[in-house]
Design an enzyme around this catalytic site. Structure first.
Site, PDB file in Angstrom:
ATOM      1  N   TYR A 125      36.752  45.711  80.261  1.00 39.68           N
ATOM      2  CA  TYR A 125      36.132  44.983  81.374  1.00 39.68           C
ATOM      3  C   TYR A 125      35.179  45.843  82.204  1.00 39.68           C
ATOM      4  O   TYR A 125      34.600  45.354  83.164  1.00 39.68           O
ATOM      5  CB  TYR A 125      37.216  44.389  82.275  1.00 39.68           C
ATOM      6  N   LYS A 172      48.560  48.918  73.018  1.00 44.52           N
ATOM      7  CA  LYS A 172      48.368  48.757  71.564  1.00 44.52           C
ATOM      8  C   LYS A 172      48.113  50.151  70.979  1.00 44.52           C
ATOM      9  O   LYS A 172      47.182  50.378  70.209  1.00 44.52           O
ATOM     10  CB  LYS A 172      47.194  47.803  71.312  1.00 44.52           C
ATOM     11  N   ASP A 205      51.134  42.526  71.344  1.00 43.64           N
ATOM     12  CA  ASP A 205      51.390  41.281  70.601  1.00 43.64           C
ATOM     13  C   ASP A 205      52.887  40.956  70.598  1.00 43.64           C
ATOM     14  O   ASP A 205      53.293  39.804  70.778  1.00 43.64           O
ATOM     15  CB  ASP A 205      50.820  41.342  69.174  1.00 43.64           C
ATOM     16  N   ASP A 229      44.923  40.553  82.045  1.00 46.04           N
ATOM     17  CA  ASP A 229      44.259  39.269  82.256  1.00 46.04           C
ATOM     18  C   ASP A 229      44.929  38.184  81.415  1.00 46.04           C
ATOM     19  O   ASP A 229      45.230  37.084  81.884  1.00 46.04           O
ATOM     20  CB  ASP A 229      42.779  39.406  81.877  1.00 46.04           C
TER      21      ASP A 229
END
Length: 335
Positions: A125, A172, A205, A229
């Site tokens: 972002y 991740k 995930d 987000d």
């Protein structure tokens, strides 16, 4: 009793009527707040040539605390968003989004009480992206030790101050070994400084699946910007939607409290929309100001009115208008 000066940014679309509802409830607490009202958003573009005039920022810098209604981002103005600009200008690096179930709100879950702490300043972002020829584009993910450390420290401080038992870092790092790897490394370092708070990490995930299957296992979640987000909206979905989801953007010096949802311009002026998210954002603000007893009273009143289901807005299954629901909550606050 301490007097507080707070910047009020009503916003646009349904923002002003939601702000009015929130003020009705806060007036009932008896907490002495002097409001400094300033306007931002699409409605002030013509007058100031920007949706975020300088005097709005000056007001927040002076008062250090602000609460705002939802704001429409003007289309095609070259201005990314008032919210993004506020975060940047005031270094509001932590986005805090609690997700808590209230009896009477339609949801598939019960007894959810989660807090998402989202890093607000970097990751994908940061907006560092460009075209690569005509057929490709590239976006650069930026993760720094400094930003990672301060967001994880924020999450642990919040956990300790609010009697929370566990912090989960979401990442991740199995694939993005350098960027998310750095975030995870810093999170593990910071965790050692808070032996009283349990720490674990989850791959993003897997975290999404865990939240849907076993949300009761989690407490405070801390993560980089993009995951924050996405997962904070997932958490709002667990409790019945954005209409009851409060939020705050905080830094070391300033705090801006606001609901998560948009400005819903098509409902503007219809006295129809649910004021709960802004009222619960005001509850967060009262706690930040040290007005814990008043905050508890307001939250209890909101919970009672929603559970009773008589004076609630259409999305909660009732027929009450925005102001009617606010007045019902204010009556409970007064006791």
């Amino acid at each position: 009793m301490a007097k507080h000066r707070v910047t009020l940014i009503p916003g646009d679309g349904t923002g002003p009527e939601l702000a009015e509802a929130m003020l009705t409830v806060l007036d009932a607490t008896g907490v002495d707040i002097e409001w400094e009202r300033v306007d931002a958003g699409a409605d002030v573009m013509e007058k100031y040539g920007t949706p975020l005039p300088e005097h709005v920022l000056e007001s927040v810098r002076k008062n250090k605390v602000a609460i705002k209604g939802p704001i429409t981002t003007p289309v095609g103005s070259g201005f990314r968003s008032v919210n993004v600009a506020l975060r940047k200008e005031l270094d509001l690096y932590a986005n805090l989004r609690p997700a808590k179930t209230y009896r009477g709100v339609k949801s598939r879950y019960e007894n959810i009480d989660l807090v998402v702490v989202r890093e607000n300043t970097e990751d994908l972002y940061a907006g560092v992206e460009h075209k690569v020829g005509d057929d490709a584009a590239e976006s650069i993910k930026i993760i720094t030790r400094k930003a990672s450390r301060r967001i994880v420290e924020f999450a642990f401080r919040y956990a300790r101050q609010n009697g929370r038992r566990k912090v989960t870092a979401v990442h991740k790092a199995n694939i993005m070994k350098f960027t998310d790897g750095l975030f995870l490394e810093v999170a593990r370092e910071v965790a050692q400084e808070y032996p009283d708070i349990e720490f674990e990490d989850r791959i993003v995930d897997n975290m999404a699946m865990q939240l849907v299957m076993k949300p009761e296992l989690y407490d405070v979640l801390v993560m980089p910007n993009l995951y924050g987000d996405i997962l904070s909206d997932l958490c709002a979905g667990l409790i019945g939607g954005l209409g009851i989801a409060p939020g705050a953007n905080m830094g070391d010096e300033y705090a801006v409290f606001e609901p998560i949802h948009g400005s819903a311009p098509k409902y503007a002026g219809q006295n129809k929309v649910n004021p709960t998210a802004l009222i619960l954002s005001a509850v967060m603000m009262l706690r930040y100001l040290g007005e814990t007893e008043a905050a508890d009273r307001v939250e209890r009143a909101v919970a009672e009115v929603i559970a009773e289901g008589k004076t609630v807005t259409y999305d909660l299954g009732g027929t009450a208008g925005t102001q009617e629901m606010a007045r019902a909550i204010a009556e409970r606050v007064r006791g």
